[in-house]
Design an enzyme around this catalytic site. Structure first.
Site, PDB file in Angstrom:
ATOM      1  CG  HIS A   1      18.580 -53.946   5.967  1.00 62.96           C
ATOM      2  ND1 HIS A   1      18.447 -53.642   4.630  1.00 62.96           N
ATOM      3  CD2 HIS A   1      17.319 -53.889   6.487  1.00 62.96           C
ATOM      4  CE1 HIS A   1      17.173 -53.407   4.353  1.00 62.96           C
ATOM      5  NE2 HIS A   1      16.467 -53.561   5.463  1.00 62.96           N
TER       6      HIS A   1
ATOM      7  N   GLY B   1      14.846 -55.966  -5.349  1.00 62.27           N
ATOM      8  CA  GLY B   1      15.143 -57.385  -5.186  1.00 62.27           C
ATOM      9  C   GLY B   1      16.635 -57.663  -5.064  1.00 62.27           C
TER      10      GLY B   1
ATOM     11  CE  LYS C   1      32.916 -43.948   1.881  1.00 61.98           C
ATOM     12  NZ  LYS C   1      34.096 -44.103   1.037  1.00 61.98           N
TER      13      LYS C   1
ATOM     14  NE  ARG D   1       7.439 -54.648  -1.664  1.00 64.30           N
ATOM     15  CZ  ARG D   1       8.364 -55.138  -0.849  1.00 64.30           C
ATOM     16  NH1 ARG D   1       8.025 -55.689   0.304  1.00 64.30           N
ATOM     17  NH2 ARG D   1       9.654 -55.069  -1.141  1.00 64.30           N
TER      18      ARG D   1
ATOM     19  NE  ARG E   1      12.738 -62.956   4.016  1.00 66.71           N
ATOM     20  CZ  ARG E   1      12.583 -61.977   3.149  1.00 66.71           C
ATOM     21  NH1 ARG E   1      12.565 -62.238   1.854  1.00 66.71           N
ATOM     22  NH2 ARG E   1      12.460 -60.720   3.562  1.00 66.71           N
TER      23      ARG E   1
HETATM   24  P1  ADP Z   1      16.787 -53.390  -3.158  1.00 67.95           P
HETATM   25  O1  ADP Z   1      15.673 -52.442  -3.455  1.00 67.95           O
HETATM   26  O2  ADP Z   1      17.287 -54.091  -4.368  1.00 67.95           O
HETATM   27  O3  ADP Z   1      16.469 -54.308  -2.024  1.00 67.95           O
HETATM   28  P2  ADP Z   1      18.354 -51.661  -1.370  1.00 67.95           P
HETATM   29  O4  ADP Z   1      18.743 -50.287  -1.714  1.00 67.95           O
HETATM   30  O5  ADP Z   1      17.227 -51.847  -0.398  1.00 67.95           O
HETATM   31  O6  ADP Z   1      18.036 -52.486  -2.723  1.00 67.95           O
HETATM   32  O7  ADP Z   1      19.604 -52.459  -0.817  1.00 67.95           O
HETATM   33  C1  ADP Z   1      19.582 -53.857  -0.572  1.00 67.95           C
HETATM   34  C2  ADP Z   1      20.793 -54.253   0.237  1.00 67.95           C
HETATM   35  O8  ADP Z   1      22.012 -53.893  -0.436  1.00 67.95           O
HETATM   36  C3  ADP Z   1      20.886 -53.558   1.599  1.00 67.95           C
HETATM   37  O9  ADP Z   1      20.108 -54.191   2.584  1.00 67.95           O
HETATM   38  C4  ADP Z   1      22.374 -53.676   1.856  1.00 67.95           C
HETATM   39  O10 ADP Z   1      22.699 -54.975   2.285  1.00 67.95           O
HETATM   40  C5  ADP Z   1      22.990 -53.452   0.492  1.00 67.95           C
HETATM   41  N1  ADP Z   1      23.292 -52.008   0.272  1.00 67.95           N
HETATM   42  C6  ADP Z   1      22.488 -51.078  -0.295  1.00 67.95           C
HETATM   43  N2  ADP Z   1      23.073 -49.856  -0.300  1.00 67.95           N
HETATM   44  C7  ADP Z   1      24.285 -50.000   0.272  1.00 67.95           C
HETATM   45  C8  ADP Z   1      25.389 -49.107   0.574  1.00 67.95           C
HETATM   46  N3  ADP Z   1      25.344 -47.814   0.267  1.00 67.95           N
HETATM   47  N4  ADP Z   1      26.481 -49.631   1.186  1.00 67.95           N
HETATM   48  C9  ADP Z   1      26.545 -50.963   1.501  1.00 67.95           C
HETATM   49  N5  ADP Z   1      25.559 -51.843   1.239  1.00 67.95           N
HETATM   50  C10 ADP Z   1      24.431 -51.392   0.635  1.00 67.95           C
END
Ligand code: ADP
Length: 449
Positions: free
Chosen positions: A208, A164, A201, A291, A337
């Site tokens: 995304h 989230g 990193k 999911r 959304r």
């Molecule tokens: P969650 O499970 O909380 O959604 P995610 O790992 O999918 O977490 O990451 C959510 C968002 O956080 C990504 O879409 C991106 O915008 C940012 N993010 C995650 N990892 C990185 C990273 N290594 N570098 C920069 N932004 C990141």
């Protein structure tokens, strides 16, 4: 064949599942909290059971109440939707223990992908690129600092059990690292009951990009292309597009097939999404969601495939009715959304919907459970509608989106409609020029004006 499905969710996703069931001639059982007694998913279901008070912990997360409701009504399968219990392996396991079908992957796969460290290791072993980072959990501060130094700042400390958009801390120097590490651990322990953290990193300007996959019980796995979900606030998506503007058809085809092969080798069954960050022409895996996702309709719009229907048929033991070669992509789709939130501050806005007028016309789909006079309860997610637009290309899609947003009337509560209108008219969005940080700076600039 599955004859009756209990839908263990609420809001628009409960309705979405209910609609797929109706199309398949499957009976539906809605469950609801006392706060949702008048909700649309309850009104449209064949049967409904009240499973507890408003608090999600006592209703939509109440496993014994939900399983009892399924047994009492004679349902033969349970669809968890998204959020709530959808990625809870105990729930998946207990549903099966009671002789019911869980419409989702095996509990083992939910466990594997629920741990982000394990998820990265698994997909990396299967040949997919991951965001560079620690080889597992961070256990000692001095070792973690050394690793961050070696990797080079900025780095991101992430919770293995996070979700989230929570449980992430950026560090840009050694000094920041110590504090970020301690805070990340503490917060992860409190929020997720698991204080394991790992290092990645921090990519400065990525997009995304995520791939939708679907696999049956016989090893057939197919990808349905990708979505660009870069438009986020607090790491949570608010606007999604399919296809992305950065992958060529050749890249999509080659990379997508690689993902489908990995999914098949894993023995994964059901629908899932592999999330990547895209920078400098490369995709790096960050996590997998096991999911159906909020943004699945845009993939449905460009492929013509009803993903929820397929999900149910797969759970029923049927073979995928199409192959990779049958999947084609037509036009462009965008989902906005529509959250009941202040469009500048994102503060949730509960209350009664005084006026409601839904847009229509070519290329417009609205997935919502709201109606005039509906009282939005304050206990749940603020998503009240998904405006999904399709056009023959991105330009037509954006024109239809502006038309639909202008037609859409929801009064009595704040919504994100004005924000989406500003975005749909912004030259950088029209050009397709945005990354994961775009919305944050866009909102900041808006507030200054
Ligand atoms: P969650 O499970 O909380 O959604 P995610 O790992 O999918 O977490 O990451 C959510 C968002 O956080 C990504 O879409 C991106 O915008 C940012 N993010 C995650 N990892 C990185 C990273 N290594 N570098 C920069 N932004 C990141």
């Amino acid at each position: 064949m599955i004859k009756k499905i209990l839908i263990a969710n609420r809001g628009e996703i409960a309705l979405r599942i209910l609609r797929a069931c109706k199309d398949l001639g499957i009976k539906t059982v809605a469950v609801h909290s006392t706060a949702d007694a008048d909700a649309m998913h309850v009104r449209l279901a064949d049967e409904s059971v009240c499973i507890g008070p408003a608090s999600p912990r006592e209703s939509y997360l109440n496993i014994p109440a939900i399983i009892s409701a399924a047994c009492i009504t004679g349902a033969d399968a349970v669809h968890p939707g998204f959020g709530f219990l959808s990625e809870n392996p105990t729930f998946a396991h207990m549903v099966e223990e009671h002789g019911l079908i869980f419409i989702g992957p095996k509990a083992d796969h939910i466990v594997m992908m629920g741990d982000k460290i394990m998820a990265k290791k698994t997909v990396s072993r299967l040949g997919l690129p991951t965001v560079p980072g620690s080889d597992g959990a961070l256990t000692k501060l001095d070792k973690a600092i050394k690793l961050a130094d070696d990797m080079g700042y900025p780095v991101l400390i992430k919770a293995a059990g996070g979700g989230g958009g929570r449980g992430m801390k950026v560090a840009r120097s050694n000094e920041e690292f110590v504090e970020a590490y301690e805070t990340a651990r503490r917060e992860a322990g409190i929020s997720f009951g698991n204080d394991v953290v790992y290092l990645e990193k921090y990519l400065e300007n990525p997009k995304h990009i995520e791939f939708q996959v679907i696999a049956d019980q016989y090893g057939n796995a197919v990808h349905l292309g990708e979505r660009d979900c870069s438009m986020q606030r607090r790491n949570q998506k608010v606007w999604e597009e399919a296809p992305s503007m950065v992958l060529s058809p050749e890249f999509r085809n080659e990379f997508g097939r690689k993902i489908a092969k990995a999914i098949s080798e894993m023995g994964y069954v059901g629908v899932g999404t592999l999330e990547f960050l895209y920078e400098n022409g490369q995709l790096y895996f960050i996590e997998m969601n096991t999911r159906i996702q909020v943004e699945h309709p845009i993939t449905e719009m460009i492929t013509g495939i009803d993903i929820v229907r397929e999900q149910i048929l797969i759970a029923d033991g049927q073979k995928l009715s199409f192959t990779q070669d049958d999947v084609t992509f037509t036009g462009h789709a965008i989902e906005c959304r529509i959250n009941a939130e202040n469009p500048d501050t994102y503060i949730p806005s509960a209350g009664t919907v005084a006026k409601y007028h839904c847009p229509g016309g070519p290329g417009v789909r609205v997935d919502s459970f709201v109606y005039e006079g509906y009282k939005i309860p304050p206990y749940y997610d603020s998503l009240i509608a998904k405006l999904v637009i399709h056009g023959k290309d991105r330009q037509q899609c954006l024109a239809r989106l502006r038309r639909a947003l202008n037609e859409y009337v929801i009064s009595g509560v704040d919504t994100l409609i004005p924000l989406h209108l500003r975005l749909a008219n912004d030259p950088r969005i029209i050009e397709g020029n945005f990354d994961i940080h775009f919305l944050e700076s866009f909102s900041k600039n808006l507030k200054l004006k």
